[in-house]
Design an enzyme around this catalytic site. Structure first.
Site, PDB file in Angstrom:
ATOM      1  N   ARG A  18      48.542  38.019  32.961  1.00 38.29           N
ATOM      2  CA  ARG A  18      49.108  36.883  33.988  1.00 38.29           C
ATOM      3  C   ARG A  18      49.040  35.603  33.608  1.00 38.29           C
ATOM      4  O   ARG A  18      49.774  34.653  33.897  1.00 38.29           O
ATOM      5  CB  ARG A  18      48.204  37.032  35.449  1.00 38.29           C
ATOM      6  CG  ARG A  18      48.309  38.374  36.222  1.00 38.29           C
ATOM      7  CD  ARG A  18      47.322  38.444  37.284  1.00 38.29           C
ATOM      8  NE  ARG A  18      46.089  39.035  36.622  1.00 38.29           N
ATOM      9  CZ  ARG A  18      44.929  39.394  37.713  1.00 38.29           C
ATOM     10  NH1 ARG A  18      45.131  39.251  38.683  1.00 38.29           N
ATOM     11  NH2 ARG A  18      43.915  40.054  37.070  1.00 38.29           N
ATOM     12  N   GLY A 149      38.630  42.418  44.919  1.00 36.64           N
ATOM     13  CA  GLY A 149      37.889  43.734  45.126  1.00 36.64           C
ATOM     14  C   GLY A 149      37.025  43.205  46.390  1.00 36.64           C
ATOM     15  O   GLY A 149      36.226  42.139  46.609  1.00 36.64           O
TER      16      GLY A 149
HETATM   17  C1  UD1 Z   1      37.728  41.818  38.869  1.00 36.15           C
HETATM   18  C2  UD1 Z   1      36.894  43.127  39.741  1.00 36.15           C
HETATM   19  C3  UD1 Z   1      37.100  42.400  41.194  1.00 36.15           C
HETATM   20  C4  UD1 Z   1      36.668  41.055  41.331  1.00 36.15           C
HETATM   21  C5  UD1 Z   1      37.295  40.019  40.533  1.00 36.15           C
HETATM   22  C6  UD1 Z   1      36.745  38.701  40.609  1.00 36.15           C
HETATM   23  C7  UD1 Z   1      36.862  44.954  38.897  1.00 36.15           C
HETATM   24  C8  UD1 Z   1      37.468  46.333  38.703  1.00 36.15           C
HETATM   25  N1  UD1 Z   1      37.385  44.139  39.482  1.00 36.15           N
HETATM   26  O1  UD1 Z   1      38.974  41.955  39.211  1.00 36.15           O
HETATM   27  O2  UD1 Z   1      36.573  43.417  42.170  1.00 36.15           O
HETATM   28  O3  UD1 Z   1      37.171  40.473  42.907  1.00 36.15           O
HETATM   29  O4  UD1 Z   1      37.001  40.489  39.062  1.00 36.15           O
HETATM   30  O5  UD1 Z   1      37.222  37.686  39.742  1.00 36.15           O
HETATM   31  O6  UD1 Z   1      36.155  44.826  37.991  1.00 36.15           O
HETATM   32  N2  UD1 Z   1      37.895  42.847  30.956  1.00 36.15           N
HETATM   33  C9  UD1 Z   1      37.357  43.485  29.704  1.00 36.15           C
HETATM   34  N3  UD1 Z   1      37.737  44.524  29.459  1.00 36.15           N
HETATM   35  C10 UD1 Z   1      38.835  45.367  30.264  1.00 36.15           C
HETATM   36  C11 UD1 Z   1      39.043  44.614  31.691  1.00 36.15           C
HETATM   37  C12 UD1 Z   1      38.662  43.571  31.781  1.00 36.15           C
HETATM   38  O7  UD1 Z   1      36.568  42.971  28.952  1.00 36.15           O
HETATM   39  O8  UD1 Z   1      39.173  46.312  29.863  1.00 36.15           O
HETATM   40  C13 UD1 Z   1      37.209  41.449  31.320  1.00 36.15           C
HETATM   41  C14 UD1 Z   1      38.394  40.481  31.289  1.00 36.15           C
HETATM   42  O9  UD1 Z   1      38.388  39.708  30.005  1.00 36.15           O
HETATM   43  C15 UD1 Z   1      37.850  39.488  32.613  1.00 36.15           C
HETATM   44  C16 UD1 Z   1      36.834  40.341  33.271  1.00 36.15           C
HETATM   45  O10 UD1 Z   1      36.657  41.662  32.608  1.00 36.15           O
HETATM   46  O11 UD1 Z   1      36.963  38.481  31.935  1.00 36.15           O
HETATM   47  C17 UD1 Z   1      37.571  40.647  34.710  1.00 36.15           C
HETATM   48  O12 UD1 Z   1      38.815  41.221  34.457  1.00 36.15           O
HETATM   49  P1  UD1 Z   1      40.130  41.154  35.299  1.00 36.15           P
HETATM   50  O13 UD1 Z   1      41.085  42.079  34.667  1.00 36.15           O
HETATM   51  O14 UD1 Z   1      40.417  39.701  35.214  1.00 36.15           O
HETATM   52  O15 UD1 Z   1      39.744  41.601  36.748  1.00 36.15           O
HETATM   53  P2  UD1 Z   1      40.054  41.036  38.122  1.00 36.15           P
HETATM   54  O16 UD1 Z   1      41.361  41.947  38.637  1.00 36.15           O
HETATM   55  O17 UD1 Z   1      40.223  39.622  38.346  1.00 36.15           O
HETATM   56 CA    CA Z   2      39.666  37.884  36.787  1.00 37.97          CA
END
Ligand code: UD1
Ligand code: CA
Length: 475
Positions: A18, A149
């Site tokens: 995004r 979430g």
């Molecule tokens: C996530 C939570 C959501 C919460 C929100 C708060 C999950 C499934 N959802 O959603 O419940 O309300 O954060 O901000 O966890 N990342 C990795 N590897 C991956 C995917 C993500 O390292 O495969 C890291 C990203 O770099 C990021 C963090 O995890 O720093 C959160 O990932 P993001 O995709 O932003 O999750 P949200 O959709 O925001």
């Molecule tokens: Ca996030």
């Protein structure tokens, strides 16, 4: 019973689609530091003994940054090669923590406003004397929960975190208590729970949030730690990046104001800048990197200072640009001065408008008040450099040093062809090109002798007019 040590796992492997950027999301800057810096720093400040950052997308940029910024601190990385979701990222982190790690704090790497005290609050329920929780999660209540979430409860008990896309009813969608992305439990609990998880959801990812339902099914106590929505704002797009930057900046400015600095609205102060009491920063000034402004010094309107040490009582007049430079106590700089890297301006020295310094040291009380290029120079105490002086430091291949002795006077419009030395208290006449060393106390003067032709001006003017008239007649 002693408190177990805590290992933090910071999830920072996601692409951040995004953001619509070629730069990995966690490397986008807030107040001069990349996003990922803040969570790691907060974990260290909270007393975590070990911080594991899960990297993946753009890790060739993230890893060197972490190495540099946290050199000597207990910060390591784990690699998640394919980004299969936050649960999968947490597994990658757990795989590298030592067998002795007892408690783990897993945190999203895109929540930069979180502070050490917030992280300690998330871990606290695990130590509750009467009924320690098995799992604690940080939550907050927001007006607009879309995209987050949701915390789902049965009665008072948290039973599940359900992602926005997986919500089924309007009642679920109306829940305004959301998951902030911080989870504390024993390493064993996380390992057991994550071993059972699969990608059974709308995004086909492994959700870390499913750990909650796992623990609830087993009858484990789950504590939701309600924190302020302002500190738990996540960054997913550039609009949120700007919002979070503004909040963090306001927090920094407030801190320095309460410690006694005067900071006009519209000045910008980066995260690592230090301001002493009675320092003044006027509007439009940008203080970057590790800039430090001592007591009573003023940084004027529109100045841009990057990694600059400003001594006590120094005055930096408007629109000065300085990088990797030192400015001594009570020195006066600008307006419109340019101090390039390794410039070192001594106590009470003056650098005036349109003067450029590069790798040049000016001793106490030396002055260069107007229009000069002083590169690779060593200027002695109290020396005076006239307007239009140039240190010719570069021969097209190498750079050479110009040395000016204490008390020397360099007349206006002089060029000093380096390497060259002007001795103490020597005098260089205006318009001289200095190619040989000048001994102490000598006068160097090298310019064509002036000739005056009496009464010549009217004749010259008449001749020029006649030529012009002849040209116009021809047209
Ligand atoms: C996530 C939570 C959501 C919460 C929100 C708060 C999950 C499934 N959802 O959603 O419940 O309300 O954060 O901000 O966890 N990342 C990795 N590897 C991956 C995917 C993500 O390292 O495969 C890291 C990203 O770099 C990021 C963090 O995890 O720093 C959160 O990932 P993001 O995709 O932003 O999750 P949200 O959709 O925001
Ligand atoms: Ca996030």
């Amino acid at each position: 019973m002693s408190t177990p040590t805590t290992t933090a796992i910071v999830l920072a492997a996601g692409q951040g689609t995004r953001m619509r950027s070629t730069l990995p999301k966690v490397m986008h800057e807030i107040c001069g530091l990349p996003l990922v810096h803040y969570g790691v720093q907060a974990a260290l400040d909270a007393g975590c003994r070990d911080v594991v950052v899960v990297v993946g997308h753009g890790r060739e940029r993230v890893e060197p940054y972490l190495e540099r910024a946290f050199d000597g601190r207990p910060v390591r990385t784990a690699v998640q090669h394919v980004q299969r979701g936050t649960g999968d990222a947490a597994r990658a982190g757990l795989a590298v923590i030592g067998p002795l790690a007892e408690r783990v704090l897993i945190m999203n790497g895109d929540v930069p406003l979180v502070r050490a005290q917030d992280l300690r609050a998330v871990c606290a329920p695990l130590e509750a004397p009467s009924m320690p929780a098995a799992l604690a999660v940080a939550t907050c209540v927001v007006d607009e929960p879309t995209g987050y979430g949701r915390i789902l409860r049965r009665g008072a008990h948290v039973v599940e975190i359900r992602e926005h896309r997986d919500l089924q009813t309007d009642d679920e969608r109306a829940v305004r208590e959301i998951n902030a992305g911080f989870y504390a439990a024993s390493a064993a609990l996380f390992r057991d729970a994550l071993a059972t998880l699969g990608p059974n959801n709308a995004q086909g990812e492994v959700y870390l949030t499913d750990v909650v339902a796992f623990v609830a099914r087993q009858g484990g106590r789950i504590e939701a730690v309600l924190l302020g929505a302002d500190v738990l704002a996540g960054v997913n797009d550039r609009e949120q990046l700007a919002g979070v930057s503004a909040s963090l900046h306001a927090r920094l400015v407030r801190k320095w104001r309460l410690e006694g600095a005067t900071i006009s609205d519209g000045a910008s102060v980066d995260a690592l800048v230090i301001l002493a009491p009675d320092a003044t920063v006027e509007h439009g000034a940008a203080l970057r990197g590790t800039t430090r402004v001592e007591r009573g010094a003023t940084v004027g309107v529109g100045c841009v200072l990057t990694n600059v040490a400003v001594g006590e009582g120094a005055v930096i007049k408007p629109y000065t640009v300085a990088t990797d430079a030192r400015i001594g106590p009570h020195a006066q700089i600008g307006p419109f001065a340019h101090l390039r890297p390794e410039s070192n301006v001594g106590e009470d020295a003056h650098v005036g408008n349109f003067v450029e310094l590069k790798k040049t040291t000016m001793a106490r009380g030396a002055k260069a008040n107007h229009l000069a290029y002083l590169g690779d120079g060593v200027i002695g105490e109290g020396a005076n450099i006239g307007a239009g002086t140039i240190f010719c430091n570069y021969d097209g291949v190498e750079k050479h040093t110009t040395t000016i002795g204490a008390g020397a006077f360099i007349g206006s419009d002089s060029q000093l062809v380096a390497p060259v030395t002007v001795g103490a208290n020597a005098y260089v006449g205006t318009g001289t090109t200095v190619t040989r060393d000048v001994p102490a106390d000598a006068l160097a003067i090298g310019r064509a002798k002036q000739e005056n032709k009496e009464g010549y001006a009217p004749r010259l003017r008449a001749r020029l007019r006649a030529a012009k008239d002849a040209r116009e007649k021809k047209k």
